[in-house]
Design a protein around this motif. Structure first.
Motif, PDB file in Angstrom:
ATOM      1  N   HIS A 186       0.848  -1.188   0.000  1.00  0.00           N
ATOM      2  CA  HIS A 186       0.000   0.000   0.000  1.00  0.00           C
ATOM      3  C   HIS A 186       0.886   1.241   0.000  1.00  0.00           C
ATOM      4  O   HIS A 186       1.881   1.294   0.718  1.00  0.00           O
ATOM      5  CB  HIS A 186      -0.910   0.015   1.231  1.00  0.00           C
ATOM      6  CG  HIS A 186      -1.793   1.227   1.287  1.00  0.00           C
ATOM      7  ND1 HIS A 186      -2.941   1.338   0.539  1.00  0.00           N
ATOM      8  CD2 HIS A 186      -1.669   2.393   1.957  1.00  0.00           C
ATOM      9  CE1 HIS A 186      -3.494   2.513   0.779  1.00  0.00           C
ATOM     10  NE2 HIS A 186      -2.736   3.175   1.626  1.00  0.00           N
ATOM     11  N   THR A 219      -3.232   0.283  -3.645  1.00  0.00           N
ATOM     12  CA  THR A 219      -3.171  -0.922  -2.823  1.00  0.00           C
ATOM     13  C   THR A 219      -3.157  -2.131  -3.748  1.00  0.00           C
ATOM     14  O   THR A 219      -3.928  -2.199  -4.693  1.00  0.00           O
ATOM     15  CB  THR A 219      -4.389  -1.017  -1.885  1.00  0.00           C
ATOM     16  OG1 THR A 219      -4.435   0.137  -1.059  1.00  0.00           O
ATOM     17  CG2 THR A 219      -4.310  -2.253  -1.012  1.00  0.00           C
ATOM     18  N   LEU A 221      -6.031  -8.531  -5.779  1.00  0.00           N
ATOM     19  CA  LEU A 221      -6.761  -7.278  -5.619  1.00  0.00           C
ATOM     20  C   LEU A 221      -5.849  -6.124  -6.009  1.00  0.00           C
ATOM     21  O   LEU A 221      -4.664  -6.118  -5.659  1.00  0.00           O
ATOM     22  CB  LEU A 221      -7.195  -7.102  -4.162  1.00  0.00           C
ATOM     23  CG  LEU A 221      -7.773  -5.737  -3.817  1.00  0.00           C
ATOM     24  CD1 LEU A 221      -9.188  -5.910  -3.325  1.00  0.00           C
ATOM     25  CD2 LEU A 221      -6.944  -5.043  -2.772  1.00  0.00           C
ATOM     26  N   TYR A 222      -6.389  -5.167  -6.755  1.00  0.00           N
ATOM     27  CA  TYR A 222      -5.661  -3.944  -7.105  1.00  0.00           C
ATOM     28  C   TYR A 222      -6.648  -2.791  -7.002  1.00  0.00           C
ATOM     29  O   TYR A 222      -7.737  -2.849  -7.564  1.00  0.00           O
ATOM     30  CB  TYR A 222      -5.100  -4.028  -8.528  1.00  0.00           C
ATOM     31  CG  TYR A 222      -4.404  -2.773  -8.961  1.00  0.00           C
ATOM     32  CD1 TYR A 222      -3.098  -2.502  -8.562  1.00  0.00           C
ATOM     33  CD2 TYR A 222      -5.043  -1.837  -9.769  1.00  0.00           C
ATOM     34  CE1 TYR A 222      -2.455  -1.339  -8.957  1.00  0.00           C
ATOM     35  CE2 TYR A 222      -4.406  -0.678 -10.169  1.00  0.00           C
ATOM     36  CZ  TYR A 222      -3.119  -0.441  -9.759  1.00  0.00           C
ATOM     37  OH  TYR A 222      -2.485   0.709 -10.145  1.00  0.00           O
ATOM     38  N   LYS A 223      -6.272  -1.752  -6.251  1.00  0.00           N
ATOM     39  CA  LYS A 223      -7.135  -0.579  -6.084  1.00  0.00           C
ATOM     40  C   LYS A 223      -6.270   0.665  -6.185  1.00  0.00           C
ATOM     41  O   LYS A 223      -5.240   0.779  -5.523  1.00  0.00           O
ATOM     42  CB  LYS A 223      -7.831  -0.615  -4.729  1.00  0.00           C
ATOM     43  CG  LYS A 223      -8.745   0.574  -4.488  1.00  0.00           C
ATOM     44  CD  LYS A 223      -9.388   0.494  -3.116  1.00  0.00           C
ATOM     45  CE  LYS A 223     -10.330   1.644  -2.887  1.00  0.00           C
ATOM     46  NZ  LYS A 223      -9.713   2.926  -2.764  1.00  0.00           N
ATOM     47  N   SER A 254      -6.698   5.068  -6.517  1.00  0.00           N
ATOM     48  CA  SER A 254      -7.570   6.236  -6.548  1.00  0.00           C
ATOM     49  C   SER A 254      -6.716   7.501  -6.502  1.00  0.00           C
ATOM     50  O   SER A 254      -5.636   7.511  -5.934  1.00  0.00           O
ATOM     51  CB  SER A 254      -8.568   6.215  -5.388  1.00  0.00           C
ATOM     52  OG  SER A 254      -7.887   6.214  -4.157  1.00  0.00           O
ATOM     53  N   ASN A 259     -11.071   6.479  -9.790  1.00  0.00           N
ATOM     54  CA  ASN A 259     -11.027   5.265  -8.979  1.00  0.00           C
ATOM     55  C   ASN A 259     -10.941   4.059  -9.900  1.00  0.00           C
ATOM     56  O   ASN A 259     -11.642   3.988 -10.896  1.00  0.00           O
ATOM     57  CB  ASN A 259     -12.276   5.136  -8.105  1.00  0.00           C
ATOM     58  CG  ASN A 259     -12.291   6.140  -6.987  1.00  0.00           C
ATOM     59  OD1 ASN A 259     -11.404   6.146  -6.154  1.00  0.00           O
ATOM     60  ND2 ASN A 259     -13.274   7.009  -6.989  1.00  0.00           N
ATOM     61  N   PHE A 300     -10.739  -0.302  -9.473  1.00  0.00           N
ATOM     62  CA  PHE A 300     -10.785  -1.445  -8.562  1.00  0.00           C
ATOM     63  C   PHE A 300     -10.847  -2.716  -9.381  1.00  0.00           C
ATOM     64  O   PHE A 300     -11.627  -2.822 -10.326  1.00  0.00           O
ATOM     65  CB  PHE A 300     -12.025  -1.355  -7.653  1.00  0.00           C
ATOM     66  CG  PHE A 300     -12.114  -2.482  -6.662  1.00  0.00           C
ATOM     67  CD1 PHE A 300     -11.386  -2.435  -5.489  1.00  0.00           C
ATOM     68  CD2 PHE A 300     -12.882  -3.592  -6.925  1.00  0.00           C
ATOM     69  CE1 PHE A 300     -11.459  -3.468  -4.571  1.00  0.00           C
ATOM     70  CE2 PHE A 300     -12.958  -4.630  -6.015  1.00  0.00           C
ATOM     71  CZ  PHE A 300     -12.256  -4.572  -4.843  1.00  0.00           C
ATOM     72  N   SER A 301      -9.989  -3.673  -9.049  1.00  0.00           N
ATOM     73  CA  SER A 301      -9.979  -4.955  -9.737  1.00  0.00           C
ATOM     74  C   SER A 301      -9.813  -6.060  -8.693  1.00  0.00           C
ATOM     75  O   SER A 301      -8.953  -5.972  -7.822  1.00  0.00           O
ATOM     76  CB  SER A 301      -8.829  -4.992 -10.741  1.00  0.00           C
ATOM     77  OG  SER A 301      -8.782  -6.255 -11.373  1.00  0.00           O
ATOM     78  N   PHE A 302     -10.642  -7.102  -8.795  1.00  0.00           N
ATOM     79  CA  PHE A 302     -10.568  -8.218  -7.844  1.00  0.00           C
ATOM     80  C   PHE A 302     -10.839  -9.516  -8.589  1.00  0.00           C
ATOM     81  O   PHE A 302     -11.755  -9.585  -9.404  1.00  0.00           O
ATOM     82  CB  PHE A 302     -11.591  -8.038  -6.722  1.00  0.00           C
ATOM     83  CG  PHE A 302     -11.563  -9.150  -5.710  1.00  0.00           C
ATOM     84  CD1 PHE A 302     -10.590  -9.167  -4.730  1.00  0.00           C
ATOM     85  CD2 PHE A 302     -12.483 -10.181  -5.754  1.00  0.00           C
ATOM     86  CE1 PHE A 302     -10.542 -10.190  -3.788  1.00  0.00           C
ATOM     87  CE2 PHE A 302     -12.446 -11.198  -4.830  1.00  0.00           C
ATOM     88  CZ  PHE A 302     -11.479 -11.207  -3.843  1.00  0.00           C
TER      89      PHE A 302
END
Length: 95
Positions: free
Chosen positions: A34, A51, A72-74, A76, A89, A91-93
Motif C-alpha cells: 500500500h 493498494t 486485488l488492485y485498487k 484512486s 477510482n 478497482f480490480s478483484f
C-alpha cells in the motif's frame, strides 16, 4: 505530442503497475502493498492511493477465505487546481 508517443505513454502507464504488482504477487503466497502520496502547491493539490494484494487463500479470514487464491488492485486519485477538480477510482478483484 504525436499520437504514437501518447499511445506509448498510455501503454507504459498501464503495463508498469501490472508488472510491478503482478510479478511479485505471483512469487509470494500472500503479499500486500500500500502506498499514499499527497502534495499541494500554488497551482493546486493532488492525493493518490494504491493498494495491491494477492494470496493463496489458505489463511483464516480476509479476502479469499480457505481454498482458492485471490488478487486485488485498487488505485484512486483526486486533484484540484485553478482550472477545475477531478477524481479517479480503479478497482480490480479476482477470486
Amino acid at each position: 505530442m504525436k499520437a504514437k508517443t501518447i499511445t506509448r505513454v498510455l501503454v507504459a502507464g498501464v503495463a508498469a503497475p501490472m508488472l510491478a504488482f503482478g510479478l511479485p504477487s505471483a512469487a509470494l503466497a500472500n503479499s500486500f502493498w500500500h502506498g499514499d502520496s499527497q502534495f499541494a502547491g500554488p497551482n493546486g493539490s493532488m492525493s493518490q492511493s494504491i493498494t495491491a494484494a494477492a494470496g493463496n487463500g489458505h489463511f483464516g479470514g480476509g479476502f479469499g477465505g480457505h481454498g482458492g487464491g485471490f488478487a486485488l488492485y485498487k488505485a484512486s486519485a483526486s486533484f484540484a487546481g485553478p482550472h477545475g477538480a477531478g477524481s479517479q477510482n480503479l478497482f480490480s478483484f479476482a477470486n
